[in-house]
Design an enzyme around this catalytic site. Structure first.
Site, short mmCIF file in Angstrom:
data_model
loop_
_atom_site.label_atom_id
_atom_site.label_comp_id
_atom_site.label_asym_id
_atom_site.label_seq_id
_atom_site.Cartn_x
_atom_site.Cartn_y
_atom_site.Cartn_z
N GLU A 280 0.84 -1.21 0.00
CA GLU A 280 0.00 0.00 0.00
C GLU A 280 0.87 1.26 0.00
OE1 GLU A 280 -3.29 0.06 -0.55
OE2 GLU A 280 -3.11 -2.10 -0.68
N TRP A 283 1.59 1.89 -3.45
CA TRP A 283 0.51 2.58 -4.19
C TRP A 283 0.71 4.09 -4.08
CZ3 TRP A 283 -2.96 1.60 -7.78
CH2 TRP A 283 -3.40 0.29 -7.98
N TRP A 312 -21.20 13.49 -18.70
CA TRP A 312 -21.69 13.12 -17.37
C TRP A 312 -23.02 13.82 -17.11
CZ3 TRP A 312 -18.86 9.28 -15.37
CH2 TRP A 312 -17.53 9.16 -15.75
N ASN A 347 -10.61 3.29 3.35
CA ASN A 347 -10.30 3.09 1.93
C ASN A 347 -11.40 2.33 1.17
OD1 ASN A 347 -8.51 3.04 -0.46
ND2 ASN A 347 -8.51 0.84 -0.06
N TRP A 365 -16.58 12.68 -12.10
CA TRP A 365 -15.74 12.28 -10.97
C TRP A 365 -14.99 13.47 -10.37
CZ3 TRP A 365 -10.57 13.28 -11.89
CH2 TRP A 365 -10.20 13.42 -13.22
N TRP A 388 -9.79 8.51 -7.34
CA TRP A 388 -11.02 8.89 -8.06
C TRP A 388 -10.99 8.36 -9.49
CZ3 TRP A 388 -15.78 10.33 -6.99
CH2 TRP A 388 -16.04 10.69 -5.68
C1 LIG Z 1 -11.54 7.88 -4.14
C2 LIG Z 1 -10.30 7.78 -3.28
C3 LIG Z 1 -9.73 8.94 -2.77
C4 LIG Z 1 -8.58 8.87 -1.98
N1 LIG Z 1 -8.01 10.03 -1.51
C5 LIG Z 1 -6.87 9.98 -0.78
C6 LIG Z 1 -6.25 11.18 -0.30
O1 LIG Z 1 -6.68 12.30 -0.58
N2 LIG Z 1 -5.14 11.04 0.47
C7 LIG Z 1 -4.60 9.82 0.78
O2 LIG Z 1 -3.58 9.77 1.47
N3 LIG Z 1 -5.14 8.70 0.31
C8 LIG Z 1 -6.26 8.73 -0.44
N4 LIG Z 1 -6.83 7.56 -0.90
C9 LIG Z 1 -6.13 6.28 -0.65
C10 LIG Z 1 -6.55 5.53 0.62
O3 LIG Z 1 -7.94 5.45 0.71
C11 LIG Z 1 -6.01 6.18 1.90
O4 LIG Z 1 -4.63 6.42 1.76
C12 LIG Z 1 -6.21 5.28 3.10
O5 LIG Z 1 -7.58 5.00 3.28
C13 LIG Z 1 -5.67 5.96 4.33
O6 LIG Z 1 -5.90 5.20 5.47
P1 LIG Z 1 -4.72 4.49 6.25
O7 LIG Z 1 -3.64 5.47 6.52
O8 LIG Z 1 -5.32 3.77 7.40
O9 LIG Z 1 -4.21 3.48 5.16
P2 LIG Z 1 -3.41 2.10 5.28
O10 LIG Z 1 -4.26 1.06 4.70
O11 LIG Z 1 -2.90 1.89 6.64
O12 LIG Z 1 -2.19 2.33 4.27
C14 LIG Z 1 -0.96 2.95 4.68
C15 LIG Z 1 -0.64 4.11 3.78
O13 LIG Z 1 -0.47 3.66 2.44
C16 LIG Z 1 -0.97 4.63 1.53
N5 LIG Z 1 -2.11 4.07 0.81
C17 LIG Z 1 -2.98 3.12 1.24
N6 LIG Z 1 -3.89 2.85 0.28
C18 LIG Z 1 -3.59 3.65 -0.76
C19 LIG Z 1 -4.16 3.84 -2.04
N7 LIG Z 1 -5.21 3.14 -2.47
N8 LIG Z 1 -3.63 4.75 -2.85
C20 LIG Z 1 -2.55 5.47 -2.47
N9 LIG Z 1 -1.96 5.33 -1.27
C21 LIG Z 1 -2.47 4.44 -0.43
C22 LIG Z 1 -1.45 5.81 2.37
O14 LIG Z 1 -0.42 6.75 2.44
C23 LIG Z 1 -1.73 5.16 3.70
O15 LIG Z 1 -1.66 6.06 4.78
C24 LIG Z 1 -7.99 7.61 -1.70
C25 LIG Z 1 -8.58 6.45 -2.22
C26 LIG Z 1 -9.73 6.53 -3.00
C27 LIG Z 1 -10.34 5.27 -3.53
#
Ligand SMILES: Cc1cc2nc3c(=O)[nH]c(=O)nc-3n(C[C@H](O)[C@H](O)[C@H](O)COP(=O)(O)OP(=O)(O)OC[C@H]3O[C@@H](n4cnc5c(N)ncnc54)[C@H](O)[C@@H]3O)c2cc1C
Length: 486
Positions: A280, A283, A312, A347, A365, A388
């Protein structure tokens, strides 16, 4: 030599490249500055909760810097155009010979830094912009032909290879106190006009120590269950480090190192939870690399240009219902209310809510992307845009356009007892574990007793509409069998 560190989204002392570079050889001491760039924040849709979190983080940062004898100055910079001049005049005022900052990869931020570089050079001050925000600098992981990856899995493979073969991602050693400057640190304002947050600050303890405490907590236990439990929004099973990573209160390399310690040095394999957490973090790297490789995604454009032809729907009432958490789809509404109340969304729910806006409501979107950005404590252009565009089917390595989450089945799968819905949609709290996912299926008499809307769209019909729209722009799969029911 005296240096100035220009802090932006890197509000920490540990493993901060610009700060470390500034301290090397600064025999006349180091100063630090953070600009209250309100125009930039407003134009980039910084949420009030994010500004509040940044201010609280700055308070902690100022205290940590004070221990290193580095005063943190706070300067108002209400207009973006004034920023280069402000930095240059601070250098004049305090006799700084060099300015250090960590690179921000967004287009406007890169242009701002170019202009700042010009102003500083004209004033005879050196400006060094350091790679710091990522584990590996964007652009450093490429395909065999030197192109940017557009698909995550091969990117991750190459990323692991580069990390293993060439090193990188190392955490910098701690810093020693610097020479006295005699300059007083500024007061950190408690709030900034126009960015008043209604989210309880106790939900998000600010600062580097809070970030590291959360990382330690996560790595001491939850990380091992992360792969199995990370999709269940009713549980505290993810790291919730995103606000800290977005504002730079913790470095991604420190997060990687902590996960590697759990996983005995392995990037993949080993502890499935730790390996998945590392993935992650990659990602996050992937979306930053995309931002640099395809800057059009910074400018409101779709990664897949063909999808710009989609017309849209225009339906402000639907947008409002989605934003308010009144769509008649409990899991979507619970998600949107979590965002409104806490400034954060799980997420799995971000995917469900985003896909619902783009595919069920068939709204642009970009409207949803902006709404998220204006509410999220972890708002980050690269991740938000990537998420998004993934959800809408317009992005790199996006969910295929025919993959349209069914909000009712997502709800049953990921919130089976409805605990999460009960927390955020209290008007449904008394429904059974089964009924709570779809109150519209209840007999009319029971439905009228609940103050909860009917579904604002019919999912099956909405699904057909979006698939037809993508087909019309030539996004058809080779055969209809590929159109799965999700
Ligand atoms: C529509 C949409 C919008 C989002 N907007 C943001 C945003 O503005 N800022 C943001 O930081 N993340 C965003 N995310 C990605 C993800 O949802 C969040 O990073 C995550 O939910 C944060 O929670 P956590 O720190 O507990 O994540 P964990 O699951 O603990 O993951 C650890 C770290 O990995 C990174 N990470 C995890 N999942 C993703 C992912 N899918 N994409 C990119 N990085 C990821 C983040 O930095 C996160 O803090 C978005 C995802 C979607 C689907």
């Amino acid at each position: 030599m005296r240096s100035l560190v220009w802090f932006r989204t890197d509000l920490r002392v540990a493993d901060n490249t610009a700060l470390r570079r500034a301290c090397a050889g600064a025999d006349r001491g180091v100063l630090a500055v953070f600009l209250l760039s309100t125009q930039e924040w407003a134009e980039h849709d910084w949420a009030a909760v994010k500004v509040d979190f940044a201010l609280r983080t700055l308070r902690a940062l100022s205290a940590s810097l004070a221990r290193l004898k580095i005063p943190l100055l706070i300067a108002p910079a209400p207009r973006r155009a004034e920023i280069p001049g402000i930095i240059a005049s601070l250098c004049r005022e305090h006799g700084c010979d060099a300015v250090y900052a960590n690179r921000e990869y967004e287009v406007n931020e890169a242009r701002r830094d170019e202009r700042a570089g010009e102003a500083l050079r004209a004033a005879g001050v050196r400006f060094e912009v350091c790679e710091d925000q990522c584990i590996l600098p964007p652009g450093s992981v490429r395909t065999g032909t030197g192109a940017f990856f557009t698909v995550f899995t091969p990117f991750k493979k190459a990323f692991y290879r580069v990390l293993t073969e060439q090193g990188g991602g190392a955490v910098a050693p701690g810093l020693r106190p610097q020479a006295e400057t005699g300059v007083r640190a500024s007061e950190i304002p408690a709030r900034v006009e126009g960015f008043e947050s209604s989210v309880d600050p106790a939900l998000w303890p600010a600062g580097e120590d809070a970030a590291l405490a959360r990382l330690r907590w996560f790595c001491a236990g939850p990380i091992s269950r992360y792969k199995e439990r990370r999709d269940f929004p009713g549980e505290d099973s993810t790291s919730r480090l995103s606000p800290y990573l977005a504002i730079g209160a913790v470095s991604p390399r420190v997060c990687l190192r902590a996960a590697l310690e759990v996983n005995e040095g392995r990037l993949d394999a080993g502890d499935p939870g730790a390996a998945h957490f590392i993935s992650e973090l990659v990602w996050r790297e992937f979306y930053k690399h995309m931002l640099v490789g395809f800057p059009r995604v910074c400018m409101g454009r779709a990664f897949k240009p063909a999808t710009e032809r989609i017309r849209w729907a225009e339906n402000p009432a639907h947008l409002e219902a989605w934003a308010q958490g009144r769509t008649g789809y409990p899991i979507v509404d619970a998600a949107m209310r979590q965002l409104a109340q806490t400034g954060w969304m799980h997420n799995r729910l971000r995917m469900i809510a985003a896909m619902f806006l783009a595919k069920d409501l068939f709204l642009d979107w970009r409207l949803g992307e902006r709404h998220f950005m204006r509410r999220l404590i972890d708002g980050d252009l690269a991740n938000n845009n990537g998420g998004w565009q993934w959800s809408a089917g317009t992005g790199a390595d996006a969910a295929p356009y025919f993959r349209v989450f069914n909000p009712f089945s997502q709800s049953r799968k990921f919130d089976p007892g409805g605990a999460f819905i009960r927390r955020y949609v209290p008007e449904l709290a008394d429904l059974s574990d089964d009924d709570i996912h779809d109150p519209s299926a209840l007999p009319m008499l029971l439905r009228t007793r609940i103050d909860y809307p009917e579904p604002i769209v019919d999912h099956a019909r909405a699904r057909d509409r979006v698939i037809a729209a993508f087909r019309a722009i030539g996004e058809a799969p080779a055969d209809d069998a590929a159109v799965r029911r999700d």
